[in-house]
Design a protein around this motif. Structure first.
Motif, PDB file in Angstrom:
ATOM      1  N   TYR A   1      11.192  -3.478   8.718  1.00 40.33           N
ATOM      2  CA  TYR A   1      10.199  -4.432   9.206  1.00 40.33           C
ATOM      3  C   TYR A   1       9.373  -5.011   8.069  1.00 40.33           C
ATOM      4  CZ  TYR A   1      11.459  -2.316  13.613  1.00 40.33           C
ATOM      5  OH  TYR A   1      12.169  -1.857  14.676  1.00 40.33           O
ATOM      6  N   ASP A   2       8.917  -6.247   8.250  1.00 32.70           N
ATOM      7  CA  ASP A   2       8.026  -6.895   7.288  1.00 32.70           C
ATOM      8  C   ASP A   2       6.611  -6.404   7.553  1.00 32.70           C
ATOM      9  OD1 ASP A   2       6.483  -8.519   5.736  1.00 32.70           O
ATOM     10  OD2 ASP A   2       7.535 -10.358   6.230  1.00 32.70           O
ATOM     11  N   LEU A   3       6.063  -5.676   6.588  1.00 36.36           N
ATOM     12  CA  LEU A   3       4.759  -5.064   6.786  1.00 36.36           C
ATOM     13  C   LEU A   3       3.605  -6.009   6.478  1.00 36.36           C
ATOM     14  CD1 LEU A   3       5.426  -1.589   5.128  1.00 36.36           C
ATOM     15  CD2 LEU A   3       5.865  -2.305   7.470  1.00 36.36           C
ATOM     16  N   THR A   4       3.867  -7.073   5.739  1.00 36.58           N
ATOM     17  CA  THR A   4       2.777  -7.915   5.246  1.00 36.58           C
ATOM     18  C   THR A   4       2.100  -8.702   6.364  1.00 36.58           C
ATOM     19  OG1 THR A   4       4.310  -9.738   4.801  1.00 36.58           O
ATOM     20  CG2 THR A   4       3.903  -8.172   3.014  1.00 36.58           C
ATOM     21  N   LEU A   5       2.717  -8.773   7.535  1.00 34.58           N
ATOM     22  CA  LEU A   5       2.156  -9.561   8.624  1.00 34.58           C
ATOM     23  C   LEU A   5       1.191  -8.760   9.492  1.00 34.58           C
ATOM     24  CD1 LEU A   5       5.357 -11.505   9.762  1.00 34.58           C
ATOM     25  CD2 LEU A   5       3.584 -12.221   8.166  1.00 34.58           C
ATOM     26  N   TYR A   6       1.065  -7.478   9.237  1.00 36.09           N
ATOM     27  CA  TYR A   6       0.205  -6.636  10.069  1.00 36.09           C
ATOM     28  C   TYR A   6      -1.073  -6.310   9.305  1.00 36.09           C
ATOM     29  CZ  TYR A   6      -1.148  -3.078  13.457  1.00 36.09           C
ATOM     30  OH  TYR A   6      -1.812  -2.360  14.416  1.00 36.09           O
ATOM     31  N   PRO A   7      -2.245  -6.625   9.872  1.00 32.06           N
ATOM     32  CA  PRO A   7      -3.494  -6.356   9.159  1.00 32.06           C
ATOM     33  C   PRO A   7      -3.759  -4.858   9.048  1.00 32.06           C
ATOM     34  CG  PRO A   7      -3.958  -7.086  11.388  1.00 32.06           C
ATOM     35  CD  PRO A   7      -2.480  -7.241  11.191  1.00 32.06           C
ATOM     36  N   SER A   8      -3.944  -4.366   7.863  1.00 33.32           N
ATOM     37  CA  SER A   8      -4.178  -2.951   7.644  1.00 33.32           C
ATOM     38  C   SER A   8      -4.768  -2.747   6.259  1.00 33.32           C
ATOM     39  CB  SER A   8      -2.860  -2.170   7.753  1.00 33.32           C
ATOM     40  OG  SER A   8      -3.019  -0.855   7.293  1.00 33.32           O
ATOM     41  N   ASP A   9      -5.599  -1.727   6.124  1.00 29.88           N
ATOM     42  CA  ASP A   9      -6.119  -1.403   4.803  1.00 29.88           C
ATOM     43  C   ASP A   9      -5.316  -0.282   4.148  1.00 29.88           C
ATOM     44  OD1 ASP A   9      -6.916   0.719   6.336  1.00 29.88           O
ATOM     45  OD2 ASP A   9      -9.041   0.623   5.798  1.00 29.88           O
ATOM     46  N   LEU A  10      -4.186   0.085   4.753  1.00 31.58           N
ATOM     47  CA  LEU A  10      -3.319   1.088   4.149  1.00 31.58           C
ATOM     48  C   LEU A  10      -2.698   0.531   2.871  1.00 31.58           C
ATOM     49  CD1 LEU A  10      -1.506   2.305   7.375  1.00 31.58           C
ATOM     50  CD2 LEU A  10      -3.145   3.634   6.034  1.00 31.58           C
ATOM     51  N   ARG A  11      -2.544   1.392   1.880  1.00 28.94           N
ATOM     52  CA  ARG A  11      -1.921   1.015   0.607  1.00 28.94           C
ATOM     53  C   ARG A  11      -0.899   2.075   0.223  1.00 28.94           C
ATOM     54  NH1 ARG A  11      -4.176  -2.733   2.021  1.00 28.94           N
ATOM     55  NH2 ARG A  11      -5.723  -4.073   1.003  1.00 28.94           N
ATOM     56  N   TRP A  12       0.217   1.645  -0.354  1.00 30.83           N
ATOM     57  CA  TRP A  12       1.213   2.605  -0.829  1.00 30.83           C
ATOM     58  C   TRP A  12       0.659   3.243  -2.105  1.00 30.83           C
ATOM     59  CZ3 TRP A  12       3.617   3.214   3.285  1.00 30.83           C
ATOM     60  CH2 TRP A  12       4.070   2.154   4.069  1.00 30.83           C
ATOM     61  N   ASN A  13       0.133   4.445  -1.965  1.00 27.33           N
ATOM     62  CA  ASN A  13      -0.556   5.088  -3.077  1.00 27.33           C
ATOM     63  C   ASN A  13      -0.116   6.528  -3.315  1.00 27.33           C
ATOM     64  OD1 ASN A  13      -1.650   6.287  -0.820  1.00 27.33           O
ATOM     65  ND2 ASN A  13      -3.740   5.556  -1.144  1.00 27.33           N
ATOM     66  N   TYR A  14       0.949   6.939  -2.644  1.00 26.60           N
ATOM     67  CA  TYR A  14       1.457   8.305  -2.773  1.00 26.60           C
ATOM     68  C   TYR A  14       2.978   8.205  -2.870  1.00 26.60           C
ATOM     69  CZ  TYR A  14       1.893  13.328  -1.715  1.00 26.60           C
ATOM     70  OH  TYR A  14       2.173  14.668  -1.766  1.00 26.60           O
ATOM     71  N   PHE A  15       3.559   8.802  -3.899  1.00 29.05           N
ATOM     72  CA  PHE A  15       4.992   8.620  -4.146  1.00 29.05           C
ATOM     73  C   PHE A  15       5.668   9.971  -4.309  1.00 29.05           C
ATOM     74  CE2 PHE A  15       2.665   4.930  -5.425  1.00 29.05           C
ATOM     75  CZ  PHE A  15       3.385   3.895  -4.871  1.00 29.05           C
ATOM     76  N   GLU A  16       6.727  10.170  -3.521  1.00 27.60           N
ATOM     77  CA  GLU A  16       7.498  11.412  -3.577  1.00 27.60           C
ATOM     78  C   GLU A  16       8.674  11.219  -4.518  1.00 27.60           C
ATOM     79  OE1 GLU A  16       8.013  15.228  -3.000  1.00 27.60           O
ATOM     80  OE2 GLU A  16       6.631  14.246  -1.605  1.00 27.60           O
ATOM     81  N   SER A  17       8.697  11.974  -5.608  1.00 30.83           N
ATOM     82  CA  SER A  17       9.791  11.896  -6.569  1.00 30.83           C
ATOM     83  C   SER A  17      11.037  12.549  -5.983  1.00 30.83           C
ATOM     84  CB  SER A  17       9.381  12.609  -7.866  1.00 30.83           C
ATOM     85  OG  SER A  17      10.438  12.586  -8.794  1.00 30.83           O
ATOM     86  N   LEU A  18      12.177  11.876  -6.123  1.00 31.43           N
ATOM     87  CA  LEU A  18      13.427  12.347  -5.543  1.00 31.43           C
ATOM     88  C   LEU A  18      14.531  12.402  -6.592  1.00 31.43           C
ATOM     89  CD1 LEU A  18      13.401  10.117  -2.328  1.00 31.43           C
ATOM     90  CD2 LEU A  18      12.692  12.517  -2.480  1.00 31.43           C
ATOM     91  N   THR A  19      15.488  13.269  -6.352  1.00 29.29           N
ATOM     92  CA  THR A  19      16.678  13.310  -7.199  1.00 29.29           C
ATOM     93  C   THR A  19      17.728  12.342  -6.652  1.00 29.29           C
ATOM     94  OG1 THR A  19      17.766  15.039  -5.910  1.00 29.29           O
ATOM     95  CG2 THR A  19      16.261  15.749  -7.688  1.00 29.29           C
ATOM     96  N   GLU A  20      18.738  12.067  -7.444  1.00 31.75           N
ATOM     97  CA  GLU A  20      19.801  11.181  -6.972  1.00 31.75           C
ATOM     98  C   GLU A  20      20.526  11.784  -5.777  1.00 31.75           C
ATOM     99  OE1 GLU A  20      23.249   8.249  -8.751  1.00 31.75           O
ATOM    100  OE2 GLU A  20      22.544   9.933  -9.986  1.00 31.75           O
ATOM    101  N   ASP A  21      20.714  13.109  -5.789  1.00 32.78           N
ATOM    102  CA  ASP A  21      21.378  13.765  -4.656  1.00 32.78           C
ATOM    103  C   ASP A  21      20.579  13.573  -3.374  1.00 32.78           C
ATOM    104  OD1 ASP A  21      23.271  15.784  -3.370  1.00 32.78           O
ATOM    105  OD2 ASP A  21      21.340  16.812  -3.131  1.00 32.78           O
ATOM    106  N   GLN A  22      19.274  13.713  -3.446  1.00 33.42           N
ATOM    107  CA  GLN A  22      18.426  13.554  -2.256  1.00 33.42           C
ATOM    108  C   GLN A  22      18.477  12.123  -1.724  1.00 33.42           C
ATOM    109  OE1 GLN A  22      14.922  15.012  -4.143  1.00 33.42           O
ATOM    110  NE2 GLN A  22      15.454  17.158  -3.814  1.00 33.42           N
ATOM    111  N   VAL A  23      18.484  11.155  -2.626  1.00 33.87           N
ATOM    112  CA  VAL A  23      18.579   9.751  -2.198  1.00 33.87           C
ATOM    113  C   VAL A  23      19.962   9.456  -1.629  1.00 33.87           C
ATOM    114  CG1 VAL A  23      18.507   7.358  -2.984  1.00 33.87           C
ATOM    115  CG2 VAL A  23      16.801   8.982  -3.801  1.00 33.87           C
ATOM    116  N   ASP A  24      20.997  10.023  -2.248  1.00 32.58           N
ATOM    117  CA  ASP A  24      22.352   9.822  -1.733  1.00 32.58           C
ATOM    118  C   ASP A  24      22.486  10.400  -0.325  1.00 32.58           C
ATOM    119  OD1 ASP A  24      23.300   8.445  -3.933  1.00 32.58           O
ATOM    120  OD2 ASP A  24      24.147  10.225  -4.901  1.00 32.58           O
ATOM    121  N   ARG A  25      21.845  11.530  -0.084  1.00 31.63           N
ATOM    122  CA  ARG A  25      21.903  12.117   1.259  1.00 31.63           C
ATOM    123  C   ARG A  25      21.120  11.275   2.260  1.00 31.63           C
ATOM    124  NH1 ARG A  25      20.340  17.952   1.774  1.00 31.63           N
ATOM    125  NH2 ARG A  25      19.349  17.880  -0.270  1.00 31.63           N
TER     126      ARG A  25
END
Length: 201
Positions: free
Chosen positions: A129-153
């Motif tokens: 979904y396109d998130l930019t059209l919904y009014p919100s003060d949420l910000r992407w400010n937390y990032f979970e580091s992943l391995t290639e295996d985890q992303v592949d799964r």
């Protein structure tokens, strides 16, 4: 984590579920049909987590009775007492808005003793979904580091949802490249993004 539909858990938190499979559980609000139930179980096996709950509410109107929905989510949170709760971004889909709002209400501080106050609440990104059209003060400010295996799964788990795969250019078809882009901007190989609502340390 709270998923409006079967497949949102993979799109939003698939890498996280693969990384912490033995610590995670998924509650799905909307009732899946027989095919989507089968796809959900196949995706769950790929990611490796075991705890799951299907609330079987009407697809497209899971928030029709918000009091009942909050009560069900509240009950699960109080039963499981998680350290973290993950909710979908309140995007343009009404079920995602309802899931977010019910989850936030169930995560509130309450006066009663039969209510678990979850220390950490985060919001996840569903790339469909396109998130930019919904009014919100949420910000992407937390990032979970992943391995290639985890992303592949995560990517493999989404291929289990053949009934939901989009044709042509679509964010759902770029899960690995998106995770690589998010990771490279934060000096890690791959990542998923979240918005931190609160955390207590």
């Amino acid at each position: 984590m709270v998923a409006p539909h079967c497949d949102d858990e993979v799109l939003g938190c698939g890498g996280l579920l693969a990384k912490y499979a033995d610590q995670c559980g998924v509650v799905v609000l909307a009732e899946p049909d027989t095919l989507r139930t089968k796809e959900f179980e196949e995706a769950r096996e790929v990611l490796g987590y075991s705890a799951s709950w299907l609330l079987n509410l009407p697809d497209g109107s899971v928030g029709a009775d918000m009091t009942a929905l909050v009560g069900m989510v509240d009950h699960l949170i109080d039963t499981c007492r998680p350290e973290e709760v993950y909710l979908p971004f309140p995007s343009l889909h009404q079920d995602h808005v309802a899931a977010y709002e019910a989850g936030m209400r169930a995560s509130r501080m309450a006066m009663g003793t039969r209510h678990w106050f979850t220390p950490t609440v985060l919001v996840y990104d569903v790339a469909a979904y396109d998130l930019t059209l919904y009014p919100s003060d949420l910000r992407w400010n937390y990032f979970e580091s992943l391995t290639e295996d985890q992303v592949d799964r995560k990517a493999e788990a989404f291929t289990c949802y053949q009934s939901q795969v989009a044709a042509g250019p679509h964010a759902c078809n770029e899960l690995k490249s998106t995770a690589r882009s998010l990771g490279s901007q934060r000096q890690t190989a791959f990542a998923e993004q979240y918005a931190l609502v609160r955390t207590i340390r």
